[in-house]
Design a protein around this motif. Structure first.
Motif, PDB file in Angstrom:
ATOM      1  N   UNK A  25       1.067  -1.167   0.289  1.00 23.33           N
ATOM      2  CA  UNK A  25       0.354   0.224   0.054  1.00 23.33           C
ATOM      3  C   UNK A  25       0.748   1.388  -0.091  1.00 23.33           C
ATOM      4  N   UNK A  26       0.358   2.428  -1.114  1.00 18.27           N
ATOM      5  CA  UNK A  26       1.584   3.400  -1.173  1.00 18.27           C
ATOM      6  C   UNK A  26       0.287   4.623   0.010  1.00 18.27           C
ATOM      7  N   UNK A  27       1.189   5.212   0.346  1.00 13.16           N
ATOM      8  CA  UNK A  27       0.241   6.531   1.554  1.00 13.16           C
ATOM      9  C   UNK A  27       0.059   7.947   0.685  1.00 13.16           C
ATOM     10  N   UNK A  28      -0.922   8.821   1.572  1.00 14.43           N
ATOM     11  CA  UNK A  28      -1.640  10.180   1.031  1.00 14.43           C
ATOM     12  C   UNK A  28      -1.094  10.644   1.823  1.00 14.43           C
ATOM     13  N   UNK A  71      11.931   2.640  -1.778  1.00 13.52           N
ATOM     14  CA  UNK A  71      11.777   1.193  -2.718  1.00 13.52           C
ATOM     15  C   UNK A  71      10.475   2.223  -3.700  1.00 13.52           C
ATOM     16  N   UNK A  72       9.803   3.074  -2.752  1.00 13.46           N
ATOM     17  CA  UNK A  72       8.593   3.835  -3.949  1.00 13.46           C
ATOM     18  C   UNK A  72       9.317   4.900  -4.175  1.00 13.46           C
ATOM     19  N   UNK A  73       9.040   5.816  -4.949  1.00 13.48           N
ATOM     20  CA  UNK A  73       8.952   6.731  -5.414  1.00 13.48           C
ATOM     21  C   UNK A  73       8.120   8.043  -5.131  1.00 13.48           C
ATOM     22  N   UNK A  74       8.293   9.155  -4.691  1.00 19.29           N
ATOM     23  CA  UNK A  74       7.850  10.576  -4.158  1.00 19.29           C
ATOM     24  C   UNK A  74       7.157  11.642  -4.858  1.00 19.29           C
ATOM     25  N   UNK A  96      10.809  14.535  -1.611  1.00 12.73           N
ATOM     26  CA  UNK A  96      12.405  13.919  -1.717  1.00 12.73           C
ATOM     27  C   UNK A  96      11.386  12.390  -1.254  1.00 12.73           C
ATOM     28  N   UNK A  97      12.327  11.401  -2.022  1.00 10.82           N
ATOM     29  CA  UNK A  97      12.767   9.832  -1.064  1.00 10.82           C
ATOM     30  C   UNK A  97      14.294  10.084  -0.803  1.00 10.82           C
ATOM     31  N   UNK A  98      14.212   9.131   0.547  1.00  9.27           N
ATOM     32  CA  UNK A  98      15.781   9.156   0.363  1.00  9.27           C
ATOM     33  C   UNK A  98      16.620   8.081  -0.056  1.00  9.27           C
ATOM     34  N   UNK A 146       2.315   8.482  -2.369  1.00  2.00           N
ATOM     35  CA  UNK A 146       3.323   7.511  -3.200  1.00  2.00           C
ATOM     36  C   UNK A 146       2.241   6.012  -3.357  1.00  2.00           C
ATOM     37  N   UNK A 147       2.478   5.983  -4.839  1.00  2.00           N
ATOM     38  CA  UNK A 147       1.274   4.857  -5.015  1.00  2.00           C
ATOM     39  C   UNK A 147       0.852   3.072  -4.468  1.00  2.00           C
ATOM     40  N   UNK A 148       0.358   2.732  -4.595  1.00  2.00           N
ATOM     41  CA  UNK A 148       0.269   1.748  -4.194  1.00  2.00           C
ATOM     42  C   UNK A 148       0.945   0.794  -5.629  1.00  2.00           C
ATOM     43  N   UNK A 149       1.551  -0.634  -4.934  1.00  2.00           N
ATOM     44  CA  UNK A 149       3.013  -1.203  -5.543  1.00  2.00           C
ATOM     45  C   UNK A 149       3.643  -2.707  -4.406  1.00  2.00           C
ATOM     46  N   UNK A 150       4.176  -2.820  -5.454  1.00  2.00           N
ATOM     47  CA  UNK A 150       5.339  -4.128  -4.812  1.00  2.00           C
ATOM     48  C   UNK A 150       6.243  -3.535  -4.885  1.00  2.00           C
ATOM     49  N   UNK A 151       7.730  -3.788  -4.848  1.00  2.00           N
ATOM     50  CA  UNK A 151       7.950  -3.004  -3.300  1.00  2.00           C
ATOM     51  C   UNK A 151       7.836  -1.672  -3.098  1.00  2.00           C
ATOM     52  N   UNK A 152       6.592  -1.622  -1.601  1.00  2.00           N
ATOM     53  CA  UNK A 152       6.482  -0.009  -0.861  1.00  2.00           C
ATOM     54  C   UNK A 152       7.183   0.273   0.162  1.00  2.00           C
ATOM     55  N   UNK A 153       7.362   1.215   0.193  1.00  2.00           N
ATOM     56  CA  UNK A 153       7.826   2.131   1.683  1.00  2.00           C
ATOM     57  C   UNK A 153       9.668   3.160   1.363  1.00  2.00           C
TER      58      UNK A 153
END
Length: 451
Positions: free
Chosen positions: A355-358, A392-395, A386-388, A413-420
Motif C-alpha cells: 500500500x502507498x500513502x497520502x 523502494x517507493x517514488x514520492x 524527495x525520497x531518501x 506514493x502509489x500502491x505497488x510492490x515493493x513499497x515503503x
C-alpha cells in the motif's frame, strides 16, 4: 471581504440612437440630490450604466475585479461656473445577489473633460474587488453613487437608485476541489490467520454505513465487517482476518471502495508459522496436514542447526520540524502575498506491504483583529517531496494550488510492490492578503493527515 481598488479609465458614451448598446448596459431611475450650497433642486432621471468583471468563472476564494461604468447621469454641475478638467471624483457600490450577497465598494479618480455651468456631469468609471465566498451564480447590479466635485469648493452630489436596479452582469463561481480526508489506522500491522484486527477510521460522513474489508492487490478478500460512523465521522471495528491472501485493509461508504470515497489500504501481513516435520517422522495416514505445513525432506545433518530470521512490518508515521508557521508581513493598503514555508515533514513507511500513502493538508480561515477574517481558500502552496536513497517507493508532490478548508494533497506514493521508504516533504506557501486589510496578526490552523 470587500476592498477598495483605485483604478480608472475614461467614461464610455451612451449608445447612439439605432446602435446596439454594449453587453450588460442597463438603465434605471435615479434621484440625485445636489449639495445644499449649490441651491439646485434634486435631479431625477435615468442613469445608463454597465458592470463588467475580469473573471466570469472564478473559484471560491478567488478575488474578482469589477468595473462600474456610468455612461449618463441626470446629475448636474453643482458649481455656478464651468468645472475644469479632472475635477470629478466618483465613488459607488455594486449590489451582489444569488449565491453570494453583499455590496462591493468601487472608486475612481479625477478624469473628465471640462463641464459647462448647468450641464450634466460626465460619465465616470469606478473599480473595486471582492472575494468569492460561495459557489453558484452571482448577479451584479448597479447601486447608488456619489460624484464629488473639487472646484471651486468641495461639493458632493449623491445619487440613489429609485428601486432595485436591473442586473447588469453575472458570474458563475466553481467550488474548490475537495480532497478525500478519510484515514485508516490498524491496531497492529500483522497477525496469525483468524486474528481480530482493531480498525479505526476518520473523516467519514457522520452516521454513514461503512464497510471494512481485507484486500489483496486491487481485489477484496473474504474478510469483511460492517460498521457505522459516529457523529464525528469516526469508525471503530474489529476485522477477523482469515484469508491468508489479505495484504491490506480498506474502509469505504457505499457499495465499493474508491480512491476518492474510501480510506486505506492500510498494510497488513498474515504471518503463518510453518510446521517443520522431519523426514524420519512417521505420519499417520489419517492425519490431516495443513497445506501451509512444510515437510523438510532433507533434515539438517548432525551438528548443524537451521537459522530463521523474521522481518516484522513496522508503521507509517510522520514528524514535522517546528510547531508553527510564520508568514511574511504585507504592507497595509497594498495587500499582496504573505509568503513562507510549512516546515520539513518526514514520512517513514516501514509497513512492508504494497500500500502507498497520502499526506493531505487543510486550513481554516485566518482570524484577525475585530473579527476580520481572510478565507482559508486564499492560502496556496507549492509542494515538494524527495525520497531518501534506497527507498523502494517514488514520492509524488501534490499539485500547486489552493489549500483551503476542503483540503489538498501535499504528497503521496502509489500502491505497488515493493513499497515503503523515508520521504522529505515541504511546501512554499502564500496567503493572498487583500488591499486595505486591517493591520494586525491573522492566525489559522493547518492540519496534515497521513493515511
Amino acid at each position: 471581504m470587500v476592498v477598495l481598488l483605485a483604478a480608472t479609465t475614461g467614461g464610455a458614451p451612451a449608445a447612439a440612437e439605432g446602435e446596439q448598446p454594449p453587453p450588460g448596459q442597463v438603465e434605471f431611475p435615479t434621484h440625485c440630490l445636489p449639495p445644499q450650497e449649490a441651491g439646485l433642486p434634486p435631479a431625477d432621471g435615468p442613469t445608463t450604466a454597465r458592470i463588467s468583471v475580469d473573471d466570469p468563472a472564478p473559484k471560491v476564494g478567488d478575488t474578482v475585479t469589477v468595473t462600474y461604468r456610468i455612461a449618463a447621469t441626470p446629475a448636474l454641475n453643482p458649481a455656478a461656473s464651468e468645472l475644469p478638467a479632472d475635477a470629478v471624483t466618483p465613488t459607488g457600490r455594486i449590489v451582489l445577489a444569488g449565491a453570494q450577497s453583499g455590496e462591493v465598494t468601487v472608486v475612481g479618480v479625477r478624469r473628465n473633460d471640462p463641464v459647462p455651468a448647468g450641464a450634466t456631469l460626465p460619465g465616470v468609471t469606478m473599480t473595486g474587488t471582492f472575494t468569492v465566498t460561495a459557489p453558484g451564480e452571482i448577479t451584479l447590479a448597479p447601486g447608488g453613487y456619489t460624484l464629488h466635485t473639487g472646484h471651486p469648493v468641495d461639493l458632493e452630489t449623491v445619487c440613489t437608485a429609485a428601486g432595485p436596479a436591473p442586473v447588469s452582469e453575472h458570474l458563475t463561481a466553481a467550488p474548490l476541489p475537495t480532497a478525500n480526508l478519510r484515514a485508516l489506522t490498524l491496531g497492529t500491522a500483522y497477525g496469525k490467520p483468524g486474528a481480530r484486527v482493531a480498525v479505526t477510521g476518520s473523516g467519514f460522513a457522520p452516521g454513514a454505513a461503512v464497510t471494512v474489508a481485507g484486500r489483496t492487490g486491487a481485489a477484496e478478500t473474504v474478510d469483511r465487517v460492517a460498521a457505522t460512523a459516529d457523529e464525528r465521522g469516526v469508525v471503530r471495528a474489529e476485522l477477523p482476518v482469515t484469508d491468508k491472501g489479505t495484504t491490506g485493509v480498506v474502509a469505504y461508504e457505499g457499495t465499493a471502495w474508491s480512491a476518492r470515497g474510501g480510506s486505506g489500504p492500510a498494510a497488513y501481513t498474515v504471518i503463518d508459522a510453518a510446521t517443520v516435520i522431519d523426514a524420519a517422522t512417521v505420519i499417520d495416514p489419517a492425519t490431516v496436514i495443513d497445506p501451509a505445513t512444510v515437510i523438510d525432506a532433507a533434515p539438517p545433518a548432525p551438528g548443524t542447526r537451521k537459522v530463521t530470521a523474521v522481518v516484522e512490518p513496522g508503521a507509517l508515521a510522520m514528524t514535522q520540524a517546528g510547531e508553527s508557521v510564520t508568514l511574511g508581513a504585507v504592507p497595509y493598503g497594498n495587500g499582496g502575498p504573505a509568503a513562507g514555508r510549512i516546515g520539513t515533514v518526514t514520512v517513514e513507511d516501514a509497513r512492508g506491504g504494497p500500500a502507498g500513502w497520502s499526506l493531505v493538508g487543510r486550513v481554516t480561515d485566518f482570524a484577525g483583529p475585530g473579527g476580520v477574517r481572510i478565507p482559508g481558500a486564499s492560502l496556496t502552496w507549492t509542494p515538494r517531496c524527495v525520497a531518501a536513497a534506497g527507498s523502494p517507493s517514488a514520492c509524488r508532490a501534490g499539485s500547486a494550488g489552493t489549500v483551503g478548508p476542503e483540503g489538498a494533497v501535499l504528497a503521496s506514493t502509489a500502491d505497488g510492490a515493493p513499497a515503503g521508504g523515508t520521504f522529505t516533504v515541504d511546501a512554499g506557501v502564500e496567503l493572498r492578503v487583500p488591499p486595505y486589510t486591517p493591520p494586525g496578526a491573522y492566525t489559522a490552523v493547518l492540519t496534515l493527515t497521513l493515511s
